[in-house]
Design an enzyme around this catalytic site. Sequence first.
Site, PDB file in Angstrom:
ATOM      1  N   SER A  97      36.427  41.805  34.622  1.00  0.00           N
ATOM      2  CA  SER A  97      36.586  42.439  35.937  1.00  0.00           C
ATOM      3  C   SER A  97      37.182  43.818  35.720  1.00  0.00           C
ATOM      4  O   SER A  97      38.378  43.967  35.502  1.00  0.00           O
ATOM      5  CB  SER A  97      37.515  41.604  36.831  1.00  0.00           C
ATOM      6  OG  SER A  97      36.859  40.433  37.235  1.00  0.00           O
ATOM      7  N   LYS A 172      32.500  42.236  42.961  1.00  0.00           N
ATOM      8  CA  LYS A 172      33.784  41.612  42.606  1.00  0.00           C
ATOM      9  C   LYS A 172      34.938  42.358  43.263  1.00  0.00           C
ATOM     10  O   LYS A 172      35.874  41.740  43.797  1.00  0.00           O
ATOM     11  CB  LYS A 172      33.955  41.579  41.082  1.00  0.00           C
ATOM     12  CG  LYS A 172      35.306  41.049  40.574  1.00  0.00           C
ATOM     13  CD  LYS A 172      35.471  39.555  40.779  1.00  0.00           C
ATOM     14  CE  LYS A 172      36.886  39.064  40.497  1.00  0.00           C
ATOM     15  NZ  LYS A 172      37.170  38.771  39.103  1.00  0.00           N
ATOM     16  N   LYS A 240      45.612  44.745  39.164  1.00  0.00           N
ATOM     17  CA  LYS A 240      44.613  45.460  38.341  1.00  0.00           C
ATOM     18  C   LYS A 240      43.301  45.643  39.114  1.00  0.00           C
ATOM     19  O   LYS A 240      42.716  46.730  39.140  1.00  0.00           O
ATOM     20  CB  LYS A 240      44.348  44.680  37.048  1.00  0.00           C
ATOM     21  CG  LYS A 240      43.283  45.307  36.156  1.00  0.00           C
ATOM     22  CD  LYS A 240      42.682  44.297  35.178  1.00  0.00           C
ATOM     23  CE  LYS A 240      41.654  43.426  35.860  1.00  0.00           C
ATOM     24  NZ  LYS A 240      40.877  42.556  34.972  1.00  0.00           N
TER      25      LYS A 240
END
Lengths: 293, 293
Positions: A97, A172, A240
């Site tokens: 990711s 995502k 993140k």
Amino acid sequence: MAETIGFIGLGIMGKPMAKNLIKAGHSLVIYNRTQSKTEELVSMGADLKNSPKEVSANASIIITIVSDSPEVESVILGKNGIIEGIKEDSVVIDMSSISPITTLKIAKELDQRGVSLFDAPVSGGEVGAMEGTLSIMVGGDGVIYKRIEPVLMAMGKSVVRVGEVGAGGFTKLSNQIIVAGALQSISEAMVLAKKAGVDMQLVYQAIKGGMAGGRTLDMKIPAFVDGKFKPGFKMDLHIKDLKNALLAGKSLGVALPSTGLIHELFSACSAQGEGQKDHSVIFQILEQLSGLK
Amino acid sequence: MAETIGFIGLGIMGKPMAKNLIKAGHSLVIYNRTQSKTEELVSMGADLKNSPKEVSANASIIITIVSDSPEVESVILGKNGIIEGIKEDSVVIDMSSISPITTLKIAKELDQRGVSLFDAPVSGGEVGAMEGTLSIMVGGDGVIYKRIEPVLMAMGKSVVRVGEVGAGGFTKLSNQIIVAGALQSISEAMVLAKKAGVDMQLVYQAIKGGMAGGRTLDMKIPAFVDGKFKPGFKMDLHIKDLKNALLAGKSLGVALPSTGLIHELFSACSAQGEGQKDHSVIFQILEQLSGLK
């Protein structure tokens, strides 16, 4: 026999995913920075190599799943990286990711070698990785996709090609923005109810069937009630992802005012040393801000 | 025969709710500021009065559903208000969506006359009101609740007593905070996807089964894709609810940082003349901010 797969990154997610590939009949060529994490896979028949370069020299489909954009860049484009060993017509599938801006940059480099990049980040956590029930959001060439789809199906339950390379990462990020927004607003709503003396479980019972209903609400209410924030999905990882969403937004010229604020509030959890707890720990920060802790 | 009910406020929500009470066999004594809206109910047998005072003099359970806190205060405590006609041991059920701080103030006044106040705001919109499938969040005395529960069941599908008086309103505010947070974060996520060139429907397909899944996502994606924002639930009403949530937060000492920001962003819709559209119109503002409109 099924195709030989290269697999780089055997962390909490990568290791069970790689095991599912072996169980599906694939031969695996593997690499991991920390070698101790490779032992179980080697005992299952995986072929351990000394670098990403050696992996890519011995497989035509190479999967990477590492922590963030710089690590992906280093594993694919860096010294002894995938790009140094890879053969034409190979496919790299990055399941990390990361920032889709980085993905697009790497795709360009690989394309010059005749190599296709797919970005295929996942959701569903460690349990989904172990049980092979991940949701996989895939971006990349529509024709070559047919070649990699069976490989992805061995690791996930829902595999959706959402567009060209980069689209998986944007999807995502969209997912993570929505989940963060849900966590933040549920936390604010529940802190208000709690300080007003209203039982959070009853609030949940009263609202879960309506427009407020959803999976994050269903999954996280127990943590709020018990005050226990066991991961699940670690706050530092969600921070993140939000950072990457904001970077992507900046790069594309997309305003994300609420996501920006939530990134800052989530970061406060990390500043307080709670970054390794479940991301629902944001509730605790809001309790503090409201004098409840 | 069922108890005689007073009903004040025959707007978009109140009128169909009152009709469901008549259908359930209740005699109704009604009042509405705009008299033309009472005609249909009178033709169904309701007894029209000239003031809230006259309604409360002729019923032992009085329901109010009007626009906001000042209107509720005026109807109950004002000149010719409910309080002037009401008999001891009567019950007032306010089903408006207002500030629970106002609710608590009114409850105190009524309590001095031996009258119980319940706050019982609803969710489910005009369709839910017509079909009798509203979710009703009820705050008030646990014993007296048994007397009013059958009345509420004639208007709603899910009726949950969440605590003492005020708890209904806090629960409704919690609901509205969560829905606003969902709308905002879904809008940001989808604007990012759209500007990145990813198909919003495919993003939805890829994420709906995971943690991002929920009712607001399911219901609002079509409006985003089509760019049509037909209410549904009007933005101006959601702004009112968020304003009441922030006032309640201020009054109790609860920090609502994200709700505060979202209130400001929603208000921008109203400033642009879009307040009468569905609250999902926030997506359009974010498109503008990102240069997509």
